[in-house]
Design an enzyme around this catalytic site. Structure first.
Site, PDB file in Angstrom:
ATOM      1  N   CYS A 261       0.800  -1.230   0.000  1.00  0.00           N
ATOM      2  CA  CYS A 261       0.000   0.000   0.000  1.00  0.00           C
ATOM      3  C   CYS A 261       0.833   1.281   0.000  1.00  0.00           C
ATOM      4  O   CYS A 261       0.719   2.089  -0.914  1.00  0.00           O
ATOM      5  CB  CYS A 261      -0.925  -0.011   1.211  1.00  0.00           C
TER       6      CYS A 261
HETATM    7  C1  UDX Z   1      -1.148   0.268   5.743  1.00  0.00           C
HETATM    8  C2  UDX Z   1      -2.086   1.183   6.527  1.00  0.00           C
HETATM    9  O1  UDX Z   1      -1.755   1.109   7.911  1.00  0.00           O
HETATM   10  C3  UDX Z   1      -3.521   0.712   6.324  1.00  0.00           C
HETATM   11  O2  UDX Z   1      -4.397   1.595   7.002  1.00  0.00           O
HETATM   12  C4  UDX Z   1      -3.833   0.729   4.839  1.00  0.00           C
HETATM   13  O3  UDX Z   1      -5.161   0.298   4.590  1.00  0.00           O
HETATM   14  C5  UDX Z   1      -2.866  -0.181   4.096  1.00  0.00           C
HETATM   15  O4  UDX Z   1      -1.521   0.228   4.345  1.00  0.00           O
HETATM   16  P1  UDX Z   1      -0.070  -2.101   6.001  1.00  0.00           P
HETATM   17  O5  UDX Z   1       0.651  -1.718   4.750  1.00  0.00           O
HETATM   18  O6  UDX Z   1      -0.705  -3.434   6.107  1.00  0.00           O
HETATM   19  O7  UDX Z   1      -1.249  -1.015   6.290  1.00  0.00           O
HETATM   20  O8  UDX Z   1       1.010  -2.049   7.155  1.00  0.00           O
HETATM   21  P2  UDX Z   1       1.385  -1.077   8.341  1.00  0.00           P
HETATM   22  O9  UDX Z   1       1.252  -1.842   9.586  1.00  0.00           O
HETATM   23  O10 UDX Z   1       0.675   0.208   8.223  1.00  0.00           O
HETATM   24  O11 UDX Z   1       2.954  -0.829   8.055  1.00  0.00           O
HETATM   25  C6  UDX Z   1       3.351  -0.330   6.806  1.00  0.00           C
HETATM   26  C7  UDX Z   1       4.880  -0.342   6.758  1.00  0.00           C
HETATM   27  O12 UDX Z   1       5.392   0.671   7.637  1.00  0.00           O
HETATM   28  C8  UDX Z   1       5.492  -1.665   7.209  1.00  0.00           C
HETATM   29  O13 UDX Z   1       6.624  -1.950   6.400  1.00  0.00           O
HETATM   30  C9  UDX Z   1       5.942  -1.376   8.634  1.00  0.00           C
HETATM   31  O14 UDX Z   1       7.076  -2.147   9.000  1.00  0.00           O
HETATM   32  C10 UDX Z   1       6.320   0.097   8.542  1.00  0.00           C
HETATM   33  N1  UDX Z   1       6.191   0.813   9.816  1.00  0.00           N
HETATM   34  C11 UDX Z   1       4.953   0.994  10.351  1.00  0.00           C
HETATM   35  C12 UDX Z   1       7.323   1.333  10.429  1.00  0.00           C
HETATM   36  O15 UDX Z   1       8.442   1.155   9.945  1.00  0.00           O
HETATM   37  N2  UDX Z   1       7.189   2.039  11.586  1.00  0.00           N
HETATM   38  C13 UDX Z   1       5.974   2.240  12.164  1.00  0.00           C
HETATM   39  O16 UDX Z   1       5.919   2.874  13.232  1.00  0.00           O
HETATM   40  C14 UDX Z   1       4.820   1.698  11.534  1.00  0.00           C
END
Ligand code: UDX
Length: 427
Positions: A261
């Protein structure tokens, strides 16, 4: 109780279908992929999502959800049709709406009666897509329709939870009747519901994901600066998070964001803005920064081990994050490729994503346990925030690795418990 159909049974479609069925609606699912239809009909989701298998089997048994083999069978009984097909990135970063177009065409062709139906786009689409892509196809078919937009905010690994208990619902409607219909569908949701127009609803989704990606990239950059300025990220984060406008969440620094995403949505928004003469410099910088953030982990390994040629390096966590088998845009990919290019012997482990990862990078030796990955390793990079990895102790590293060099790329280990480990983390 409403008869609704869901077209596209990927994580978004299937979790949404199961959530609506669990709330008492009658839901019919369809996907052009016969294998995916069969899996959903058998209660065997073709992807990992916590709780989806049990919830799916429950609504199948209760005949609240069924999967049909033709679009005709999906459209005929439905009063509301959800479009949940993928809108992937093209090479140039622009949004590929070919799946959306073909699914809409199939819906129009299957719409054989004069019944008015509400078509709701749940797929992530750029502002204006529902109006300029979906509407003309339905108009050409001459059927009475209403149009809605209902973006998904499902996090992988918690998608069912997020579908059953959303913390906000965004509804785009082409008129008050559509707004009424969609609001009644979400009567179960105990959260704020924003009813707006089609384009705004589409834009809210991109704004949200772009901001969240920016927030992560900011945390990464701030952590890099904290390392350079020799201040503790954790302490700075405590102060930062006290500001209610910022809040402490979603500011965990690491090797960068991945997933299907954030990268896709930010690229699509940048590409669309650029095409219309805007200069999305900040979001372009977010993408550029995220591209290279993983190199911090490699640099720590070289600081400890010198030349990585011939060294055995383990990567724990191959999916883009914990609790998922999805390797799309995983940071483990550039990490593995960079290590291989330096002549390292790379071993990888992930509770779910091992097989998928080794398809893409066969040179990585994918093993079946943490122990096997750590055995004799000169260094380790933690790339996945799996709960199992956060329980690893200094002893696990010291007793199994050739040299206990550990880089925590997802900030899941406590440095105070890493005695004897040559431990690094970002920030
Ligand atoms: C995201 C959005 O959260 C969600 O609302 C949307 O519908 C789809 O995209 P997702 O991609 O499943 O969800 O994962 P998420 O848990 O949001 O993490 C996204 C990326 O950011 C991951 O690679 C995660 O490791 C990274 N991340 C997230 C960080 O590095 N630090 C953080 O504090 C949070």
């Amino acid at each position: 109780m409403t008869n609704l159909s869901v077209v596209g049974l990927g994580p978004v479609g299937l979790c949404s279908a199961v959530a609506f069925a669990t709330q008492g609606h009658r839901v019919i699912g369809f996907d052009i992929d016969a294998k995916r239809r069969g899996q959903a009909a058998q209660g065997e989701p073709p992807f990992y999502e916590k709780g989806i298998e049990t919830a799916l089997r429950k609504v199948l048994r209760a005949k609240r959800f069924s999967v049909v083999d033709t679009m005709d069978a999906a459209i005929e009984p439905a009063t509301i049709v959800f479009l949940c097909v993928g809108t992937p990135s093209r090479e140039d970063g622009s949004m590929d709406d070919s799946g959306l177009r073909s699914a809409t065409k199939s819906i129009a062709e299957a719409w054989r009666d004069g019944k008015r139906r509400t078509v709701v786009v749940k797929s992530t689409v750029l502002p204006g897509t529902t109006d300029h892509v979906v509407r003309p196809i339905l108009e050409a078919a001459g059927r009475p329709f209403r149009l809605g937009v209902n973006p998904e905010f499902l996090r992988e690994g918690r998608a069912l939870e997020d579908a059953l208990r959303p913390d906000r619902v965004v509804l785009g409607a082409d008129g008050p009747e559509t707004a009424r219909i969609l609001k009644s569908l979400y009567r179960f949701a105990k959260c704020p519901i924003l009813a707006t127009d089609l384009k705004t609803a589409e834009a809210v989704k991109y704004a949200t994901n772009s901001f969240l990606a920016t927030k992560v990239a900011f945390a990464d950059e701030l952590a890099n600066l904290c390392d350079a300025l020799d201040v503790s990220y954790d302490e700075v984060h405590k102060g930062l998070g006290l500001d209610p406008r910022i809040n402490p969440r979603f500011l965990v620094p690491g090797v960068g964001f991945g997933g299907s995403c954030f990268p896709k949505d930010v690229r699509a928004l940048v590409s669309a803005g650029r095409r219309r003469g805007a200069e999305p410099r900040l979001l372009e910088a977010v993408l550029a920064q995220n591209e290279v953030q993983y190199q911090r982990a490699i640099a720590f390994l070289e600081e400890e081990l010198g030349d990585l040629n011939g060294k055995r390096i383990a990567i724990l966590g191959l999916a883009f994050k914990g609790d998922t088998d999805d390797i799309r845009e995983t940071r483990a990919l550039p990490i593995a490729r960079s290590l291989l290019a330096k002549g390292a012997l790379v071993v990888g482990y992930d509770p779910l994503a091992g097989p998928a990862f080794s398809q893409v990078v066969p040179e990585v030796k994918v093993v079946d346990s943490v122990k096997e990955a750590l055995a004799g390793a000169d260094g380790t990079i933690l790339q996945g925030d799996w709960p199992a990895f956060s329980r690893l102790t200094a002893k696990d590293f010291v007793t199994t690795m050739a040299t206990p060099v550990v880089v925590d790329g997802r900030r899941i280990l406590d440095p105070k418990k890493m005695r004897g480990v040559r431990f690094h983390r970002i920030g």
